[in-house]
Design a protein around this motif. Structure first.
Motif, PDB file in Angstrom:
ATOM      1  N   ILE A   1       0.077 -11.463  -7.139  1.00 43.68           N
ATOM      2  CA  ILE A   1      -0.291 -10.358  -8.044  1.00 43.68           C
ATOM      3  C   ILE A   1       0.952  -9.846  -8.773  1.00 43.68           C
ATOM      4  O   ILE A   1       2.085 -10.085  -8.371  1.00 43.68           O
ATOM      5  CB  ILE A   1      -0.972  -9.205  -7.280  1.00 43.68           C
ATOM      6  CG1 ILE A   1      -0.015  -8.578  -6.224  1.00 43.68           C
ATOM      7  CG2 ILE A   1      -2.230  -9.686  -6.588  1.00 43.68           C
ATOM      8  CD1 ILE A   1       0.695  -7.352  -6.677  1.00 43.68           C
ATOM      9  N   THR A   2       0.685  -9.123  -9.860  1.00 44.35           N
ATOM     10  CA  THR A   2       1.742  -8.399 -10.573  1.00 44.35           C
ATOM     11  C   THR A   2       1.319  -6.936 -10.638  1.00 44.35           C
ATOM     12  O   THR A   2       0.220  -6.629 -11.113  1.00 44.35           O
ATOM     13  CB  THR A   2       1.931  -8.957 -11.991  1.00 44.35           C
ATOM     14  OG1 THR A   2       2.290 -10.340 -11.909  1.00 44.35           O
ATOM     15  CG2 THR A   2       3.039  -8.205 -12.715  1.00 44.35           C
ATOM     16  N   ALA A   3       2.172  -6.057 -10.153  1.00 46.37           N
ATOM     17  CA  ALA A   3       1.835  -4.630 -10.076  1.00 46.37           C
ATOM     18  C   ALA A   3       2.637  -3.842 -11.107  1.00 46.37           C
ATOM     19  O   ALA A   3       3.765  -4.201 -11.450  1.00 46.37           O
ATOM     20  CB  ALA A   3       2.113  -4.094  -8.679  1.00 46.37           C
ATOM     21  N   HIS A   4       2.010  -2.766 -11.609  1.00 46.97           N
ATOM     22  CA  HIS A   4       2.664  -1.862 -12.546  1.00 46.97           C
ATOM     23  C   HIS A   4       2.544  -0.439 -12.017  1.00 46.97           C
ATOM     24  O   HIS A   4       1.453   0.002 -11.662  1.00 46.97           O
ATOM     25  CB  HIS A   4       2.011  -1.949 -13.931  1.00 46.97           C
ATOM     26  CG  HIS A   4       2.067  -3.309 -14.544  1.00 46.97           C
ATOM     27  ND1 HIS A   4       1.132  -4.281 -14.254  1.00 46.97           N
ATOM     28  CD2 HIS A   4       2.945  -3.871 -15.405  1.00 46.97           C
ATOM     29  CE1 HIS A   4       1.428  -5.376 -14.931  1.00 46.97           C
ATOM     30  NE2 HIS A   4       2.523  -5.167 -15.627  1.00 46.97           N
TER      31      HIS A   4
ATOM     32  N   PHE B   1      -6.891  -3.807 -10.794  1.00 43.26           N
ATOM     33  CA  PHE B   1      -7.217  -3.241  -9.486  1.00 43.26           C
ATOM     34  C   PHE B   1      -6.226  -2.111  -9.177  1.00 43.26           C
ATOM     35  O   PHE B   1      -5.168  -2.014  -9.796  1.00 43.26           O
ATOM     36  CB  PHE B   1      -7.142  -4.313  -8.397  1.00 43.26           C
ATOM     37  CG  PHE B   1      -8.108  -5.450  -8.577  1.00 43.26           C
ATOM     38  CD1 PHE B   1      -9.360  -5.413  -7.991  1.00 43.26           C
ATOM     39  CD2 PHE B   1      -7.762  -6.559  -9.342  1.00 43.26           C
ATOM     40  CE1 PHE B   1     -10.254  -6.470  -8.151  1.00 43.26           C
ATOM     41  CE2 PHE B   1      -8.640  -7.618  -9.514  1.00 43.26           C
ATOM     42  CZ  PHE B   1      -9.896  -7.566  -8.918  1.00 43.26           C
ATOM     43  N   THR B   2      -6.581  -1.310  -8.185  1.00 37.22           N
ATOM     44  CA  THR B   2      -5.737  -0.174  -7.813  1.00 37.22           C
ATOM     45  C   THR B   2      -5.476  -0.190  -6.316  1.00 37.22           C
ATOM     46  O   THR B   2      -6.359  -0.533  -5.520  1.00 37.22           O
ATOM     47  CB  THR B   2      -6.400   1.161  -8.212  1.00 37.22           C
ATOM     48  OG1 THR B   2      -6.670   1.158  -9.601  1.00 37.22           O
ATOM     49  CG2 THR B   2      -5.487   2.333  -7.885  1.00 37.22           C
ATOM     50  N   ALA B   3      -4.251   0.174  -5.949  1.00 33.42           N
ATOM     51  CA  ALA B   3      -3.882   0.276  -4.534  1.00 33.42           C
ATOM     52  C   ALA B   3      -3.077   1.549  -4.329  1.00 33.42           C
ATOM     53  O   ALA B   3      -2.484   2.087  -5.276  1.00 33.42           O
ATOM     54  CB  ALA B   3      -3.076  -0.942  -4.099  1.00 33.42           C
ATOM     55  N   THR B   4      -3.058   2.041  -3.092  1.00 32.72           N
ATOM     56  CA  THR B   4      -2.332   3.266  -2.748  1.00 32.72           C
ATOM     57  C   THR B   4      -1.254   2.937  -1.716  1.00 32.72           C
ATOM     58  O   THR B   4      -1.543   2.349  -0.672  1.00 32.72           O
ATOM     59  CB  THR B   4      -3.289   4.324  -2.175  1.00 32.72           C
ATOM     60  OG1 THR B   4      -4.317   4.592  -3.140  1.00 32.72           O
ATOM     61  CG2 THR B   4      -2.541   5.617  -1.884  1.00 32.72           C
ATOM     62  N   VAL B   5      -0.028   3.339  -2.017  1.00 36.30           N
ATOM     63  CA  VAL B   5       1.101   3.057  -1.123  1.00 36.30           C
ATOM     64  C   VAL B   5       0.913   3.814   0.187  1.00 36.30           C
ATOM     65  O   VAL B   5       0.620   5.012   0.188  1.00 36.30           O
ATOM     66  CB  VAL B   5       2.430   3.468  -1.788  1.00 36.30           C
ATOM     67  CG1 VAL B   5       3.600   3.293  -0.822  1.00 36.30           C
ATOM     68  CG2 VAL B   5       2.665   2.649  -3.050  1.00 36.30           C
TER      69      VAL B   5
ATOM     70  N   GLY C   1       1.266   7.522  -0.746  1.00 41.47           N
ATOM     71  CA  GLY C   1       0.150   8.158  -1.440  1.00 41.47           C
ATOM     72  C   GLY C   1       0.123   7.894  -2.932  1.00 41.47           C
ATOM     73  O   GLY C   1      -0.824   8.297  -3.621  1.00 41.47           O
ATOM     74  N   GLN C   2       1.131   7.211  -3.457  1.00 37.42           N
ATOM     75  CA  GLN C   2       1.218   6.931  -4.886  1.00 37.42           C
ATOM     76  C   GLN C   2       0.310   5.760  -5.254  1.00 37.42           C
ATOM     77  O   GLN C   2       0.186   4.784  -4.508  1.00 37.42           O
ATOM     78  CB  GLN C   2       2.667   6.604  -5.252  1.00 37.42           C
ATOM     79  CG  GLN C   2       2.957   6.562  -6.726  1.00 37.42           C
ATOM     80  CD  GLN C   2       4.459   6.508  -6.970  1.00 37.42           C
ATOM     81  OE1 GLN C   2       5.230   6.180  -6.077  1.00 37.42           O
ATOM     82  NE2 GLN C   2       4.882   6.848  -8.166  1.00 37.42           N
ATOM     83  N   ASN C   3      -0.346   5.842  -6.411  1.00 38.79           N
ATOM     84  CA  ASN C   3      -1.233   4.778  -6.863  1.00 38.79           C
ATOM     85  C   ASN C   3      -0.460   3.728  -7.650  1.00 38.79           C
ATOM     86  O   ASN C   3       0.455   4.054  -8.412  1.00 38.79           O
ATOM     87  CB  ASN C   3      -2.357   5.333  -7.736  1.00 38.79           C
ATOM     88  CG  ASN C   3      -3.373   6.109  -6.922  1.00 38.79           C
ATOM     89  OD1 ASN C   3      -3.559   5.861  -5.733  1.00 38.79           O
ATOM     90  ND2 ASN C   3      -4.040   7.065  -7.550  1.00 38.79           N
ATOM     91  N   VAL C   4      -0.850   2.494  -7.463  1.00 38.11           N
ATOM     92  CA  VAL C   4      -0.233   1.362  -8.149  1.00 38.11           C
ATOM     93  C   VAL C   4      -1.349   0.496  -8.723  1.00 38.11           C
ATOM     94  O   VAL C   4      -2.298   0.154  -8.017  1.00 38.11           O
ATOM     95  CB  VAL C   4       0.629   0.520  -7.176  1.00 38.11           C
ATOM     96  CG1 VAL C   4       1.217  -0.686  -7.891  1.00 38.11           C
ATOM     97  CG2 VAL C   4       1.732   1.369  -6.572  1.00 38.11           C
TER      98      VAL C   4
ATOM     99  N   VAL D   1      -5.536  -1.541  -0.885  1.00 36.65           N
ATOM    100  CA  VAL D   1      -6.398  -1.706  -2.048  1.00 36.65           C
ATOM    101  C   VAL D   1      -7.561  -0.724  -1.956  1.00 36.65           C
ATOM    102  O   VAL D   1      -8.201  -0.595  -0.918  1.00 36.65           O
ATOM    103  CB  VAL D   1      -6.932  -3.149  -2.141  1.00 36.65           C
ATOM    104  CG1 VAL D   1      -7.853  -3.305  -3.356  1.00 36.65           C
ATOM    105  CG2 VAL D   1      -5.775  -4.136  -2.223  1.00 36.65           C
ATOM    106  N   THR D   2      -7.811  -0.023  -3.049  1.00 34.21           N
ATOM    107  CA  THR D   2      -8.918   0.938  -3.100  1.00 34.21           C
ATOM    108  C   THR D   2      -9.933   0.473  -4.140  1.00 34.21           C
ATOM    109  O   THR D   2      -9.609  -0.277  -5.044  1.00 34.21           O
ATOM    110  CB  THR D   2      -8.411   2.341  -3.467  1.00 34.21           C
ATOM    111  OG1 THR D   2      -7.728   2.274  -4.732  1.00 34.21           O
ATOM    112  CG2 THR D   2      -7.445   2.860  -2.408  1.00 34.21           C
ATOM    113  N   GLY D   3     -11.156   0.964  -4.002  1.00 35.08           N
ATOM    114  CA  GLY D   3     -12.181   0.598  -4.978  1.00 35.08           C
ATOM    115  C   GLY D   3     -12.677  -0.822  -4.789  1.00 35.08           C
ATOM    116  O   GLY D   3     -12.729  -1.356  -3.678  1.00 35.08           O
TER     117      GLY D   3
END
Length: 398
Positions: A300-303, A263-267, A248-251, A287-289
């Motif tokens: 990709i590179t995620a933060h 971009f945003t994704a949810t675990v 449920g955490q956003n990345v 991936v959301t949105g």
């Protein structure tokens, strides 16, 4: 002899007087040493400040997160990607799609033809006739047997023949239905000569592997179809960082080839085994949105941020690096009181800092030396100020 001593004394007196005059003259003619600016200070005119749009502000208190940076790639689940194939061999007659088209599941994408298709329909029609005759014979033998006019053996043989033909007809009917042929519309003058190949899933058409006239069989891919609407992120996370990822955490993530758009994704799940040839575990995030521009296989590179804390922070571009040390520039509010400075100039002092966590465009700073209270700092254009300072090479204006 006495006269010689007097002459020597006069010469010494003249020489001494000359030395004194030279010393005095030298002292009077020496230029007055001007005060130099500190080697960490540089002055700019208001015109220069305006030209490069140098901006000032005070150090702010910001709530920043510790950022964890991980790499990964975009993936589409196997149930949302497919290779369209034909169920029966044949020659490609028509192609109705192009690469990049969106197709719905069940939509016609190509047609294939083969003389064997006609043969199967002929067999079905023949079997239909034979089944009808066998049913009639079975009923006749049944009536004869019930009237004690026929032998049981003949009835049993007629029944077996009828059931065998009925089973064969049912098999042919099912095969034709799978081929997409409506058996109720088949007659001797209306046989289907080509079969449609349909999309097994909805999605975007990728590579088309055939052309008109190509021979294809059940193992030949016609086209690849991928539903990028179901795309997700596979993150390669090291064991020590795994605890930071929760369902449920956003990345936030960026494309390697387009780092300007976020971009945003949810675990939604975490792998249970290490990847081959690495000590990472896959963390899956949906991936959301907006998914525009996202394609299966992109790197990709995620933060991900965690551990919120309120700290002293400055805009990222306020920090500059020089010879392995990071600095900010503080406005010298007392510059007007110094000699040889005009009201048109602003002085900046280079202050060493230690950069910490970065988030939302700001970076935490810790001063190595004590800084002036409520000091104004350069928040934009610090790189130009550094260039001006280093280009002066230590030779300051007088």
């Amino acid at each position: 002899m006495k006269r010689i001593y007097i002459i020597l004394a006069i010469i010494q007196l003249i020489a001494f007087s000359s030395c004194q005059n030279q010393t005095t003259e030298s002292t009077n003619n020496d230029p007055i040493e001007e005060e130099h600016e500190d080697e960490n200070t540089v002055s700019l005119s208001q015109e220069q400040i305006k030209a490069v749009d140098i901006q000032f502000d005070t150090i702010e208190q910001k709530v920043l997160k510790d950022l964890l940076k991980v790499s990964g790639e975009l993936r589409v689940p196997n149930q949302n990607r497919a290779k369209a194939t034909t169920l029966y061999p044949g020659v490609i007659k028509q192609i109705y799609i192009q690469a990049g088209n969106f197709v719905n599941k069940g939509e016609r994408i190509a047609s294939v033809t083969n003389a064997d298709y006609i043969k199967m329909q002929e067999d079905f029609l023949t079997m239909t006739t034979q089944e009808s005759l066998a049913e009639t014979e079975y009923n006749r033998q049944k009536d004869l047997y019930e009237g004690n006019a026929g032998a049981l053996k003949n009835l049993q043989q007629a029944e077996a023949n009828f059931k065998a033909l009925r089973a064969r007809k049912a098999s042919l009917m099912r095969q034709l239905q799978i081929m997409g042929i409506n058996t109720s519309q088949i007659n001797n003058g209306n046989l289907v000569t080509s079969l449609n190949i349909v999309a097994p899933v909805s999605g975007i058409v990728g590579n088309i592997s055939v052309q008109i006239g190509s021979y294809v069989d059940t193992s030949t891919p016609i086209a690849e179809i991928i539903d990028n609407r179901k795309i997700h992120v596979d993150l390669h996370v090291y064991e020590k960082d795994l605890a930071s990822f929760k369902e449920g955490q956003n990345v936030d993530f960026l494309l390697t080839n387009n780092p300007d758009k976020k971009f945003t994704a949810t675990v939604y799940s975490t792998g249970s085994s290490f990847e081959e040839n690495s000590k990472t575990i896959i963390v899956h995030a949906q991936v959301t949105g907006d998914k525009t521009g996202l394609i299966d296989g992109m790197n990709i590179t995620a933060h991900m941020g965690f551990n919120d804390s309120k700290v002293d922070a400055v805009p990222n571009e306020a920090i500059v690096s020089h010879e392995g040390q990071q600095y900010i520039f503080v406005v010298d509010e007392d510059h007007l009181e110094k000699p040889n400075h005009s009201a048109d100039e602003v002085s900046f002092t280079k202050i060493p800092v230690i950069a910490g966590k970065s988030d939302i465009g700001y970076t935490q700073i810790t001063f190595i030396e004590e800084a002036p209270k409520n000091a104004r700092i350069v928040t934009k254009g610090a790189f130009f100020v550094l260039a001006k300072l280093t280009n002066s090479g230590g030779d300051h204006a007088h």
